[in-house]
Enzyme design. Sequence first.
Site, PDB file in Angstrom:
ATOM      1  N   GLY A  46      16.894  32.554 -14.105  1.00 37.46           N
ATOM      2  CA  GLY A  46      16.180  31.970 -13.897  1.00 37.46           C
ATOM      3  C   GLY A  46      15.220  31.676 -13.155  1.00 37.46           C
ATOM      4  O   GLY A  46      14.855  32.008 -12.087  1.00 37.46           O
ATOM      5  N   ASN A  99      13.116  32.960 -18.313  1.00 38.78           N
ATOM      6  CA  ASN A  99      14.113  31.294 -18.834  1.00 38.78           C
ATOM      7  C   ASN A  99      13.356  30.844 -17.270  1.00 38.78           C
ATOM      8  O   ASN A  99      13.025  31.357 -16.349  1.00 38.78           O
ATOM      9  CB  ASN A  99      15.531  31.486 -17.915  1.00 38.78           C
ATOM     10  CG  ASN A  99      16.075  30.564 -17.921  1.00 38.78           C
ATOM     11  OD1 ASN A  99      16.259  30.121 -16.806  1.00 38.78           O
ATOM     12  ND2 ASN A  99      16.889  30.229 -19.136  1.00 38.78           N
ATOM     13  N   CYS A 128      18.527  21.134 -14.970  1.00 39.71           N
ATOM     14  CA  CYS A 128      17.616  21.328 -13.880  1.00 39.71           C
ATOM     15  C   CYS A 128      17.781  19.977 -12.518  1.00 39.71           C
ATOM     16  O   CYS A 128      17.222  18.745 -13.806  1.00 39.71           O
ATOM     17  CB  CYS A 128      16.689  21.904 -13.529  1.00 39.71           C
ATOM     18  SG  CYS A 128      16.758  23.361 -13.809  1.00 39.71           S
ATOM     19  N   ASN A 191      24.530  25.808 -22.552  1.00 40.97           N
ATOM     20  CA  ASN A 191      25.045  26.231 -20.735  1.00 40.97           C
ATOM     21  C   ASN A 191      26.168  25.760 -19.897  1.00 40.97           C
ATOM     22  O   ASN A 191      26.947  25.585 -21.073  1.00 40.97           O
ATOM     23  CB  ASN A 191      23.424  25.552 -20.241  1.00 40.97           C
ATOM     24  CG  ASN A 191      23.094  26.222 -18.480  1.00 40.97           C
ATOM     25  OD1 ASN A 191      23.845  26.872 -18.227  1.00 40.97           O
ATOM     26  ND2 ASN A 191      21.740  25.632 -18.482  1.00 40.97           N
ATOM     27  N   GLY A 216      32.456  31.517 -19.149  1.00 40.15           N
ATOM     28  CA  GLY A 216      33.246  32.333 -19.529  1.00 40.15           C
ATOM     29  C   GLY A 216      34.423  32.287 -20.732  1.00 40.15           C
ATOM     30  O   GLY A 216      34.151  31.427 -21.537  1.00 40.15           O
ATOM     31  N   GLY A 243      31.092  32.259 -23.901  1.00 41.45           N
ATOM     32  CA  GLY A 243      32.329  33.365 -23.335  1.00 41.45           C
ATOM     33  C   GLY A 243      32.679  34.294 -24.182  1.00 41.45           C
ATOM     34  O   GLY A 243      33.503  34.916 -24.779  1.00 41.45           O
TER      35      GLY A 243
END
Length: 303
Positions: A46, A99, A128, A191, A216, A243
């Site tokens: 990012g 990104n 953000c 995200n 994950g 994941g």
Amino acid sequence: MANLAVELCGVKFKNPVIGASGTVGFGREFNELYDLSEVGGISTKGMTLEARLGNPVPRIAESTSVILNAVGLQNPGVEHFIKCDLPFLREKGVVIIANVAGKTLEDYGAICAKLDGLVDMVELNISCPNVKAGGMAFGIKPESINEVTRVSKKSLNKTPLIVKLSPNVESIAINAKSAEDGGADCVSLVNTFTGMIIDIERRRPIIANNTGGVSGAGIKPIAVRMVYEASKAVKIPVIGMGGIMTGEDAIEFMMAGAKAVQVGTANFADPYAMPRIAKEMNLWLDNHGVKAVKDIVGTVTLN
């Protein structure tokens, strides 16, 4: 051999496996292990307009089947990327997705303008803090998603726009539609989820930031559900993530409606994860008599 090629917004990928932002840097380290051309694309670390040092350490923690991160968008800034990293990626024959992130709407518009025509696609990180909105993330409310998408799209005349959606919302379908209505050419999701891990001996969070983003294998079922819901809500392409550890996981996301996938945390456990996943997808398709990976997109039938 099945045909793994996919096309998103006029951009052609040799296979649907894309390195997720924040897990592959700018590709250099992975290129030391294998040729980056083996994967479909790279979503860069990012980037912001100016270089950022990120959050204080510790900013990574592990738990069962997941990791927690609060890196804080440490990056060298967009100008450094354009000068030092973009030429390297162009040589590798891989789709380049930049990104990008910002604190304000003006930041998003400015960084998109700098990258327009230089990269294959731009992916908005909208999870953000929005300084002008008192700390609210751009990616939470449908109205703010629509607004940041419109501002960013206005600065992009040549480059397709992906909006990366936060899962920490009331309705992923509504937010996906808000991005589409704002002019997004594609959405990517999910995200990270917001989470906390506590050191029970110190009775304090392990992460210096207290909370961080959870990713994950443990989040996959939730991510698959959200990809399914988003794909039913929009007409634009969906990129799925959350994941993915195996080729079978990637197939699952595509059956849920994703036209491509991003692989993130798996790269930390196995640096060869992305080319391996592409090969595992090919094997599954061959074993099931599927000639092209695009033929499985959105094919799940609910009970």
